[in-house]
Design a protein around this motif. Structure first.
Motif, mmCIF file in Angstrom:
data_model
loop_
_atom_site.group_PDB
_atom_site.id
_atom_site.type_symbol
_atom_site.label_atom_id
_atom_site.label_comp_id
_atom_site.label_asym_id
_atom_site.label_seq_id
_atom_site.Cartn_x
_atom_site.Cartn_y
_atom_site.Cartn_z
ATOM 1 N N PHE A 100 9.222 -1.686 25.590
ATOM 2 C CA PHE A 100 8.323 -0.569 26.027
ATOM 3 C C PHE A 100 7.027 -1.454 26.644
ATOM 4 O O PHE A 100 6.600 -0.971 27.905
ATOM 5 N N GLU A 101 6.399 -2.404 26.309
ATOM 6 C CA GLU A 101 5.333 -3.165 26.876
ATOM 7 C C GLU A 101 5.951 -3.623 28.206
ATOM 8 O O GLU A 101 5.066 -3.844 29.110
ATOM 9 N N LEU A 102 6.984 -4.132 28.270
ATOM 10 C CA LEU A 102 7.578 -4.455 29.594
ATOM 11 C C LEU A 102 7.623 -3.447 30.645
ATOM 12 O O LEU A 102 7.090 -3.504 31.682
ATOM 13 N N ALA A 151 5.293 15.163 28.962
ATOM 14 C CA ALA A 151 6.235 14.548 30.157
ATOM 15 C C ALA A 151 5.550 14.858 31.578
ATOM 16 O O ALA A 151 5.697 14.159 32.304
ATOM 17 N N ALA A 152 5.107 16.445 31.355
ATOM 18 C CA ALA A 152 4.802 16.816 32.892
ATOM 19 C C ALA A 152 3.425 16.500 33.188
ATOM 20 O O ALA A 152 3.147 16.490 34.423
ATOM 21 N N ARG A 153 2.553 16.383 32.343
ATOM 22 C CA ARG A 153 1.103 16.134 32.579
ATOM 23 C C ARG A 153 0.552 15.067 31.909
ATOM 24 O O ARG A 153 -0.686 14.652 32.158
ATOM 25 N N LEU A 179 5.776 -0.402 30.494
ATOM 26 C CA LEU A 179 4.371 -0.098 30.567
ATOM 27 C C LEU A 179 3.718 -0.926 31.553
ATOM 28 O O LEU A 179 3.004 -0.701 32.590
ATOM 29 N N LEU A 180 3.714 -2.288 31.600
ATOM 30 C CA LEU A 180 3.334 -3.305 32.686
ATOM 31 C C LEU A 180 3.951 -2.951 33.979
ATOM 32 O O LEU A 180 3.247 -2.887 34.884
ATOM 33 N N GLU A 181 5.325 -2.548 34.096
ATOM 34 C CA GLU A 181 5.782 -2.199 35.226
ATOM 35 C C GLU A 181 5.344 -0.869 35.979
ATOM 36 O O GLU A 181 4.860 -0.757 36.910
ATOM 37 N N GLU A 182 5.201 0.271 34.722
ATOM 38 C CA GLU A 182 4.535 1.393 35.289
ATOM 39 C C GLU A 182 3.195 1.366 35.755
ATOM 40 O O GLU A 182 2.999 2.163 36.607
ATOM 41 N N LEU A 183 2.344 0.298 35.273
ATOM 42 C CA LEU A 183 0.892 0.168 35.811
ATOM 43 C C LEU A 183 1.000 -0.738 36.888
ATOM 44 O O LEU A 183 -0.254 -0.896 37.402
ATOM 45 N N HIS A 192 4.145 10.342 33.312
ATOM 46 C CA HIS A 192 5.012 9.012 33.171
ATOM 47 C C HIS A 192 6.166 9.648 32.276
ATOM 48 O O HIS A 192 6.209 8.986 31.258
ATOM 49 N N PRO A 193 6.848 10.314 33.061
ATOM 50 C CA PRO A 193 8.034 11.063 32.109
ATOM 51 C C PRO A 193 9.051 10.124 31.490
ATOM 52 O O PRO A 193 9.580 10.306 30.369
ATOM 53 N N ALA A 194 9.289 8.798 32.239
ATOM 54 C CA ALA A 194 10.278 7.864 31.690
ATOM 55 C C ALA A 194 9.623 7.343 30.271
ATOM 56 O O ALA A 194 10.420 7.256 29.419
#
Length: 249
Positions: free
Chosen positions: A139-141, A27-29, A143-147, A107-109
């Protein structure tokens, strides 16, 4: 340098006769690698299976070094998650997605969502493939948002309406309402209701629609630019979903 944390095992690769390089998601690293001495031993090999959660101490002389992990088991769920081919491919797809994230970038979420989902599926008497699939599609949605490539599924790109959103433009990644899509339905992706918190839990056909949508944008923004193909595990998982589509008519 030294730190202690918990991490989800993503995979290992052999290093020498007895050691492995362990890849974790913390979570943190974020996604972090380190050498595990004796990682191929009878004691540690079952612990270092994808899907398990471990407690680690990481040590290195400098922060940029690979470093060494000391590992202790925390949650052993891999055996339950590898009960049949469908869930094996689902787990491999999910861990493969986490490997798309940059090393040491938190990416803690995403980490928390995966840990919670794996706990739930491992605790079930028999993990339901459709439920696992619905989680992965959402999750793929995320992931796209996070990237940085998030889709806008909140309002119709053509009319500005927020209701009756049934499609997504393959060009813009924006939602299109039923009224806004008239005459263009065959050029758009269908938007499964469960992808935006709708009432459906995601039947086989809706699930296939969801993966077609996310797969298009993963290929455009992530796989293609990195010179990657769709992972074999994802392809095989979709084959399992297709079989359910046929079974349900």
């Amino acid at each position: 340098m030294e730190w202690t944390d918990q991490g989800l095992v993503l995979g290992v690769r052999q290093q020498g006769e007895a050691s492995v390089v362990l890849e974790l998601m913390t979570a943190a690293r974020g996604r972090h690698l380190g050498l595990v001495r004796g990682g191929r031993s009878r004691r540690l090999s079952p612990v270092l299976q994808p899907g398990n959660t471990v407690q680690v101490v990481w040590r290195a002389r400098l922060d940029e070094h690979l470093g060494i992990f000391t590992v202790e088991p925390l949650v052993s769920r891999a055996g339950r998650l590898m009960a049949d081919p469908g869930t094996i491919f689902a787990l491999q797809t999910l861990t493969g997605h986490l490997r798309l994230l940059a090393e040491r970038e938190p990416h803690p979420a995403l980490h928390g969502a995966v840990e919670a989902a794996l706990d739930a599926f491992a605790a079930a008497d028999r993990p339901e493939l459709l439920d696992f699939g619905a989680f992965i599609a959402r999750f793929e949605l995320a992931l796209l948002e996070e990237l940085g490539y998030g889709l806008d599924l909140s309002v119709c790109a053509a009319t500005g309406e927020r209701d009756e959103l049934h499609y997504v433009s393959p060009k813009t990644g924006r939602a299109v309402s039923r009224a806004g899509a008239i005459g263009y339905e065959d050029r758009l992706f269908r938007l499964a209701p469960f992808m935006t918190g709708g009432p459906s839990n995601g039947g086989p056909q809706e699930l296939r629609d969801a993966f077609r949508l996310t797969g298009h944008f993963l290929a455009r923004y992530i796989y293609g630019p990195r010179g990657l193909r769709e992972p074999v595990a994802r392809t095989e998982f979709l084959t399992q979903i297709d079989r359910l589509v046929v079974q349900h008519g």
